[in-house]
Design a protein around this motif. Structure first.
Motif, PDB file in Angstrom:
ATOM      1  N   ASP A 452       5.254  58.066  -7.332  1.00  0.00           N
ATOM      2  CA  ASP A 452       4.848  58.506  -6.015  1.00  0.00           C
ATOM      3  C   ASP A 452       3.362  58.871  -6.133  1.00  0.00           C
ATOM      4  N   THR A 454       1.093  61.213  -3.759  1.00  0.00           N
ATOM      5  CA  THR A 454       0.646  62.575  -3.486  1.00  0.00           C
ATOM      6  C   THR A 454       1.441  63.606  -4.280  1.00  0.00           C
ATOM      7  N   THR A 456       2.052  63.689  -7.288  1.00  0.00           N
ATOM      8  CA  THR A 456       2.556  63.173  -8.548  1.00  0.00           C
ATOM      9  C   THR A 456       1.390  62.655  -9.388  1.00  0.00           C
ATOM     10  N   ASP A 650       7.708  63.958  -6.532  1.00  0.00           N
ATOM     11  CA  ASP A 650       7.708  65.402  -6.346  1.00  0.00           C
ATOM     12  C   ASP A 650       8.253  65.835  -4.998  1.00  0.00           C
ATOM     13  N   GLY A 651       8.309  64.913  -4.036  1.00  0.00           N
ATOM     14  CA  GLY A 651       8.559  65.349  -2.664  1.00  0.00           C
ATOM     15  C   GLY A 651       9.997  65.217  -2.206  1.00  0.00           C
ATOM     16  N   ASP A 654      10.929  61.774  -1.959  1.00  0.00           N
ATOM     17  CA  ASP A 654      11.176  61.025  -3.185  1.00  0.00           C
ATOM     18  C   ASP A 654      12.605  61.199  -3.699  1.00  0.00           C
TER      19      ASP A 654
HETATM   20 MG    MG Z   1       4.616  63.099  -3.076  1.00  0.00          MG
END
Ligand code: MG
Ligand code: ADP
Length: 763
Positions: A452, A454, A456, A650-651, A654
């Motif tokens: 990913d 942003t 990451t 991270d999100g 994800d």
């Molecule tokens: Mg992200």
């Protein structure tokens, strides 16, 4: 960050987990017996027993399977058991007691070993002395002296083997103790008969002095004790890393009370909301939020990153980390079992108790191993009696004892758990949390790594660097409304917009309704306005029809994310946000490519942005403008093509991809859901953790393979040799003493080989 295990079976209705200490297990077949005993209890869903940690983990229905039934089942199988309390403090006391018991066990083992070793030397010398002094051959006193020297070894040093074998026999089982006891007792008993009733041998036409096997029985006992002693000591060391982590915590904390008074408080009495003062050189007592002051904090013990991290008001601090330069105050947000450190320790312990697939097979094999070995031992003894040269009874006895001794499956039981414990412990010390042994197995086969963008590969702290107002109302009012819409989003872009507003002295208001659209933007009602903030497509769909391409392209070429806001179906404003790639991202990607892996950037951001970032970092392929479900699809398609895919993210957006991938890797600074879904967590968020984790997995699994090889070679390959299969061709017959040495060596080799993982390079 909150670390959670995969919410699979544990969340099931009415299912609870128990952890037990199991004592008295010595080999892989014991593991199988305890597992069978536990699975036989009504209400038990699953049971996993680990020889190296001496722990059993049980999933059960507490209404049907009370704790006492577990203990009873294990005791009935001939072992000891103790249910570990779920309460952290109580558990610490139990574990301390357990360690004391283990230390006492080791001390007694050592005494038994010393006695056996000291007596074995004269026994050996005297047994072989007739080779040099032939007049000794028929001397009766030689048998008596040997008897006096060998008896304490057989009756006292070997006592633990007898106890184990008797308790196994009482439960209708056989294990490695059985093999040792039957083997050495046979040798010893035959010698005693030859010493005190020589006429029995003369009657058979045999010479009794040829049947003095005292050297065999004492040497075997001594060698097996050496093996067991070294193994127990090394086994205690395998979990050092985790114990070191758990021991990191401070004992007391300096708490500042309401009136300004300061008080030293024991760590157990700290409460959420307390304000704690930390001075340079002190360990941060628990997790919290920095209120005042600033400092550089060494977080390497938790994140594995060696550079100290600058902390300022508003930053999170973590218990167990070391304050270096400044003094600061923080408000306690988590205590005890909720702290990051406690969660990490729990997670790693969980992983260490889990098993790789191959170990389950090994355990099964071991459970039928011992009876088979007895069969082989009897059959070979019989064959020697019938077909062997004179003195055939002597050969038969040698083969019988050697087969029993060589076949002890103790190394087999240690091969995989020790490697997993050392490997995961090593990972934890470098900020790589491996949640289960299966993750290691998955990590080994990976050939594509998808990232990913942003948060990451980028720092994940974007900043608004440009703004263009497109609305009829004032710039500040538009920014305030857009920031209000973003107030409830957890996305890093959202925080950037809110920060930009506060930097201008604006205070966003609470939206009356809010909806996050993962991978696209947000939709909210702010002060009665219908507000959309997100990517260009979202803006076009909600009233920003003639969005010019000029500004978009300008920023996107530079790798900046562009957000567009609409208010009540009218154009609002356009924001350009810049986020810097993580310093280590380039290295991480280069490293992965060196390892021969394909790298892939999966981003919900615009193509131009994703491509610009990919170029900067050196990543091979880009898939941009993908929604969360498309991230999952891309991974599924790669898998269908035969690839093994790791996803790093991270999100919230994800999480589905992390679950779908063969190996999900979450960034520890990311969202809870990503962390809960992943198989591996990189605590500090350093992307270099990815190649390190993959390397660690490869090393751990190859260690397991080597261990199994050594365990099997000793155990299986030498059985025919011990039985005398080579004798007709080469005249070789394995002496039982050599068999004992080989067996002790195999356990020690396996454990030592696993310990090498502590120092293996991950770069
Ligand atoms: Mg992200
Ligand atoms: P990535 O895959 O790069 O981490 P995401 O899938 O999280 O990106 O988001 C993709 C795009 O969706 C972002 O570039 C942004 O345009 C938009 N977006 C996502 N969440 C938000 C939000 N909270 N506010 C505004 N835009 C958002």
């Amino acid at each position: 960050m909150t670390v959670a295990t995969k919410p699979a079976s544990v969340e099931e209705e009415g299912v609870e987990r128990r952890e037990l200490v199991v004592t008295g297990m010595t080999c892989a077949s014991c593991v199988a017996s305890v597992e069978d005993a536990l699975r036989g209890v009504a209400g038990v869903r699953a049971a996993d027993v680990n020889l190296a940690t001496e722990r059993a983990r049980v999933e059960l229905d507490p209404a049907r399977a009370p704790d006492s039934s577990l203990v009873r089942a294990i005791e009935r199988a001939g072992y000891g058991a103790l249910v570990l309390s779920a309460d952290r403090a109580e558990r610490a006391v139990m574990e301390k007691r357990e360690r004391a018991v283990r230390a006492a066990y080791l001390a007694t083992l050592r005494r038994r070993l010393i006695v056996a070793a000291v007596l074995a030397v004269p026994v050996l010398l005297l047994s072989m002395a007739d080779l040099a002094f032939s007049e000794l051959t028929h001397a009766d006193w030689r048998g008596y002296v040997l008897f006096l020297l060998a008896t304490p070894v057989q009756l006292w040093s070997a006592l633990p083997f007898y106890r184990g074998a008797i308790s196994a026999a009482r439960h209708g089982r056989t294990d490695m103790n059985t093999l040792i006891v039957v083997g050495t007792t046979t040798a010893y008993a035959v010698s005693v008969v030859a010493t005190f009733f020589p006429q029995a041998f003369f009657g058979l036409g045999l010479e009794p002095h040829r049947f003095l096997y005292y050297d065999t029985s004492t040497t075997i006992v001594a060698l097996v004790l050496v093996g067991r002693f070294l193994e127990s000591r090394a086994r205690a060391r395998t979990s050092d890393e985790v114990r070191a982590l758990a021991a990191l915590g401070a004992k007391t904390a300096l708490v500042r009370r309401a009136g300004g008074a300061e008080e030293e408080v024991a760590i157990e009495r700290l409460a959420v909301g307390d304000v704690v003062i930390v001075r340079p050189g002190e360990i941060v007592a628990t997790d919290g939020l920095l209120l005042a002051g600033s400092s550089a904090v060494d977080e390497s013990m938790v994140t594995g990153e060696s550079l100290p991290v600058e902390k300022a008001p508003g930053d999170e601090v973590t218990g167990g980390t070391l304050n270096r330069t400044g003094t600061f105050r923080f408000r306690v947000t988590k205590v005890g079992a909720d702290t990051l450190l406690a969660q990490i320790v729990r997670l790693v312990e969980d992983a260490q108790g889990s098993k790789v697939r191959i170990q389950r097979l090994v355990d099964r094999i071991a459970s039928i191993f011992v009876p088979i070995v007895f069969g082989v031992a009897f059959a070979s003894a019989l064959a020697w009696v019938v077909f062997g040269p004179q003195p055939s009874l002597g050969y038969a006895l040698t083969a019988f004892v050697a087969v029993l001794i060589i076949a002890c499956p103790c190394a087999l039981g240690l091969a995989t758990p020790t490697a997993i414990i050392v490997g995961t412990g090593r990972g934890a010390s470098r900020g790589i949390l491996i949640k289960s042994a299966d993750a290691l197995e998955a990590a080994r086969a990976i050939d594509v790594v998808a990232f990913d963008k942003t948060g990451t590969l980028t720092v994940g702290r974007p900043e608004v660097v440009d703004y263009m107002n497109c609305a009829g109302i004032g710039e500040n009012e538009v920014i305030r409304i857009l920031a209000s819409a973003e107030l409830r989003s957890e996305h890093p872009l959202a925080s950037a917009v809110v920060e930009a507003a506060t930097a201008r002295g604006l205070s966003p208001s609470e939206p009356t309704s809010f909806e996050g659209l993962p991978g696209q933007g947000v939709h909210a009602t702010v002060d009665g306005h219908d507000v959309w903030v997100g990517n260009a497509d979202l803006a076009r769909a909600h009233g920003f029809a003639d969005l010019g391409d000029g500004m978009l392209a300008h920023h996107q070429e530079k790798g900046r994310t562009v957000l567009v806001g609409t208010i009540d179906g009218e154009p609002g404003g356009i924001l350009a946000l810049a986020d810097t790639p993580k310093a280590a991202a380039r290295d991480a990607i280069a490293d992965l490519r060196r390892m021969g892996l394909r790298t892939l950037l999966l981003s919900g951001d615009a193509r131009r942005v994703a491509e610009a970032i990919a170029r900067e970092i050196g990543i091979d392929e880009v898939r941009a403008e993908v929604r969360p479900d498309q991230k999952t699809e891309i991974i599924a398609r790669l898998q269908a093509e035969g690839h093994r895919v790791a996803m790093v993210g991270d999100g919230v957006n994800d999480a589905p991809a992390l679950a779908r991938a063969d190996l999900g890797v979450a960034i520890g600074t990311g969202t809870d859901i990503a962390i809960a879904t992943a198989d591996i967590v990189l605590v500090g968020g350093d992307p270099r953790g990815v190649p390190r984790a993959l390397r660690l997995a490869r090393r751990t699994l190859s260690t397991i393979r080597q261990n199994l090889f050594w365990a099997f070679v000793y155990n299986v390959a030498l059985i025919p040799v011990a039985a005398g299969a080579l004798f007709p061709f080469t005249g070789w017959l394995l002496s039982p003493m050599l068999a004992a040495a080989a067996m002790a060596l195999s356990s020690v080799t396996v454990v030592t080989n696993s310990l090498r993982l502590r120092t293996v390079s991950l770069e």
